[in-house]
Write a protein that holds these residues in place. Structure first.
Motif, PDB file in Angstrom:
ATOM      1  N   GLY A   1       2.338 -11.932  13.322  1.00 28.12           N
ATOM      2  CA  GLY A   1       3.766 -12.106  13.446  1.00 28.12           C
ATOM      3  C   GLY A   1       4.586 -10.955  13.009  1.00 28.12           C
ATOM      4  O   GLY A   1       4.130  -9.677  12.929  1.00 28.12           O
ATOM      5  N   SER A   2       5.868 -11.147  12.717  1.00 26.17           N
ATOM      6  CA  SER A   2       6.809 -10.318  12.301  1.00 26.17           C
ATOM      7  C   SER A   2       7.983 -10.780  11.575  1.00 26.17           C
ATOM      8  O   SER A   2       8.193 -12.140  11.292  1.00 26.17           O
TER       9      SER A   2
ATOM     10  N   ASN B   1       0.962  -2.593   9.839  1.00 24.17           N
ATOM     11  CA  ASN B   1       0.182  -2.818  11.358  1.00 24.17           C
ATOM     12  C   ASN B   1       0.986  -3.848  12.030  1.00 24.17           C
ATOM     13  O   ASN B   1       0.390  -4.202  13.031  1.00 24.17           O
ATOM     14  N   HIS B   2       2.173  -4.269  11.556  1.00 21.01           N
ATOM     15  CA  HIS B   2       3.109  -5.217  12.475  1.00 21.01           C
ATOM     16  C   HIS B   2       4.321  -4.684  12.737  1.00 21.01           C
ATOM     17  O   HIS B   2       4.938  -4.011  11.834  1.00 21.01           O
TER      18      HIS B   2
ATOM     19  N   MET C   1      -1.761 -15.108   6.408  1.00 21.30           N
ATOM     20  CA  MET C   1      -2.035 -13.953   5.771  1.00 21.30           C
ATOM     21  C   MET C   1      -1.030 -13.304   4.905  1.00 21.30           C
ATOM     22  O   MET C   1      -1.254 -12.911   3.914  1.00 21.30           O
ATOM     23  N   GLY C   2       0.143 -13.671   5.160  1.00 24.41           N
ATOM     24  CA  GLY C   2       1.461 -13.064   3.966  1.00 24.41           C
ATOM     25  C   GLY C   2       1.267 -14.104   2.895  1.00 24.41           C
ATOM     26  O   GLY C   2       1.389 -13.617   1.861  1.00 24.41           O
ATOM     27  N   GLY C   3       0.695 -15.216   2.849  1.00 27.06           N
ATOM     28  CA  GLY C   3       0.708 -16.218   1.858  1.00 27.06           C
ATOM     29  C   GLY C   3      -0.568 -15.600   0.793  1.00 27.06           C
ATOM     30  O   GLY C   3      -0.501 -15.698  -0.502  1.00 27.06           O
TER      31      GLY C   3
ATOM     32  N   PHE D   1       4.539 -17.038  20.580  1.00 24.89           N
ATOM     33  CA  PHE D   1       4.646 -16.288  19.358  1.00 24.89           C
ATOM     34  C   PHE D   1       3.762 -15.080  19.358  1.00 24.89           C
ATOM     35  O   PHE D   1       4.494 -13.895  18.941  1.00 24.89           O
ATOM     36  N   PHE D   2       2.870 -14.947  20.140  1.00 23.29           N
ATOM     37  CA  PHE D   2       2.432 -13.617  20.476  1.00 23.29           C
ATOM     38  C   PHE D   2       3.269 -12.762  21.227  1.00 23.29           C
ATOM     39  O   PHE D   2       3.434 -11.519  21.136  1.00 23.29           O
ATOM     40  N   LEU D   3       4.129 -13.301  22.144  1.00 24.11           N
ATOM     41  CA  LEU D   3       4.931 -12.389  23.098  1.00 24.11           C
ATOM     42  C   LEU D   3       6.261 -11.955  22.309  1.00 24.11           C
ATOM     43  O   LEU D   3       6.816 -11.134  22.481  1.00 24.11           O
TER      44      LEU D   3
END
Length: 256
Positions: free
Chosen positions: A26-27, A51-52, A88-90, A158-160
């Motif tokens: 994500g971002s 890394n994002h 992951m952020g959680g 989402f990926f794009l």
């Protein structure tokens, strides 16, 4: 320090800032609508995790390191904040709450538990690598190139969001090599000790299997004031699938 997108409060009062930590692949940009709506009374700061996005690159993607990144952001905002993390952020947010509880007033954990998971997200790295960036010039072309590997149109979209078409050829704003190498840490859970005695909301999608009933004892042992809520009709990407319901639930918890 991590790259951030700052959404200033439109009608500021004494509310602490809210920091938002996105999930894997994500971002900060993914949270724009929700962040702006939550920034009525408080500043909201969405981060690009390491890394994002445009945050610094590193050879390490462990939760102690990601928690330290979040601590640096909160310290730059005055040393205390509310914290919301998805996936992951959680996990990074939970590690920070357990190791530096002084930095956090209220914690929101979106659809993740403090446990190691058996699934592996490496297939998505491989799918993104299969896109021949030298031949795609539009988002539609990139979507078509990703489709054979990723069936779900919403997941492709989402990926794009992390594919930067301002560069020629476009580039992924993800450190795919490190994310693949560090995947065991990302899906795992570190041996973190401590307890967070502040209010914590574990908000899940009703259709998601990430936070199972058998995990609740583990959650309560680490977060004794944990509350649990589900959003009907939502899966793991609950903030994208049900943004208004997600926003209102978070708002009620933060303002309680």
């Amino acid at each position: 320090m991590l790259a951030t997108i700052h959404h200033p409060a439109t009608m500021p009062d004494d509310a602490l800032p809210l920091v938002i930590a996105h999930g894997l692949y994500g971002s900060a940009r993914n949270w724009g609508v929700i962040a702006r709506r939550l920034a009525d009374r408080r500043d909201v700061v969405a981060v690009d995790m390491r890394n994002h996005g445009i945050s610094p690159r590193s050879d390490v993607q462990g939760y102690p390191e990601m928690a330290a990144d979040l601590a640096e952001v909160i310290e730059s905002l005055g040393g205390r904040a509310d914290l919301l993390g998805h996936s992951m952020g959680g996990k990074a947010s939970m590690v920070l709450a357990l190791t530096r509880p002084d930095l956090i007033r209220r914690l929101v954990v979106a659809d993740i538990a403090p446990v190691a998971y058996s699934h592996d997200q490496t297939r998505h790295v491989l799918a993104m690598r299969r896109v021949d960036l030298a031949t795609v010039t539009t988002r539609a072309e990139a979507d078509a190139a990703l489709a054979p590997s990723v069936d779900d149109p919403a997941l492709r979209a989402f990926f794009l969001q992390s594919l930067d078409f301002r560069e020629k050829p476009p580039v992924w704003r993800l450190n795919l090599d490190v994310l693949e190498a560090e995947m065991p840490k990302i899906v795992g859970w570190p041996d973190t000790t401590g307890r967070f005695e502040g209010p914590a909301l574990f908000l899940t999608g009703a259709d998601s299997g990430y936070v199972r009933p058998e995990y609740r004892d583990t959650i309560r042992a680490l977060f004794p004031k944990a509350r649990f809520a589900k959003i009907p009709g939502a899966g793991h990407w609950l903030h994208a699938e049900k943004p208004r319901e997600f926003e209102e639930t978070v708002r009620v918890f933060l303002e309680a």
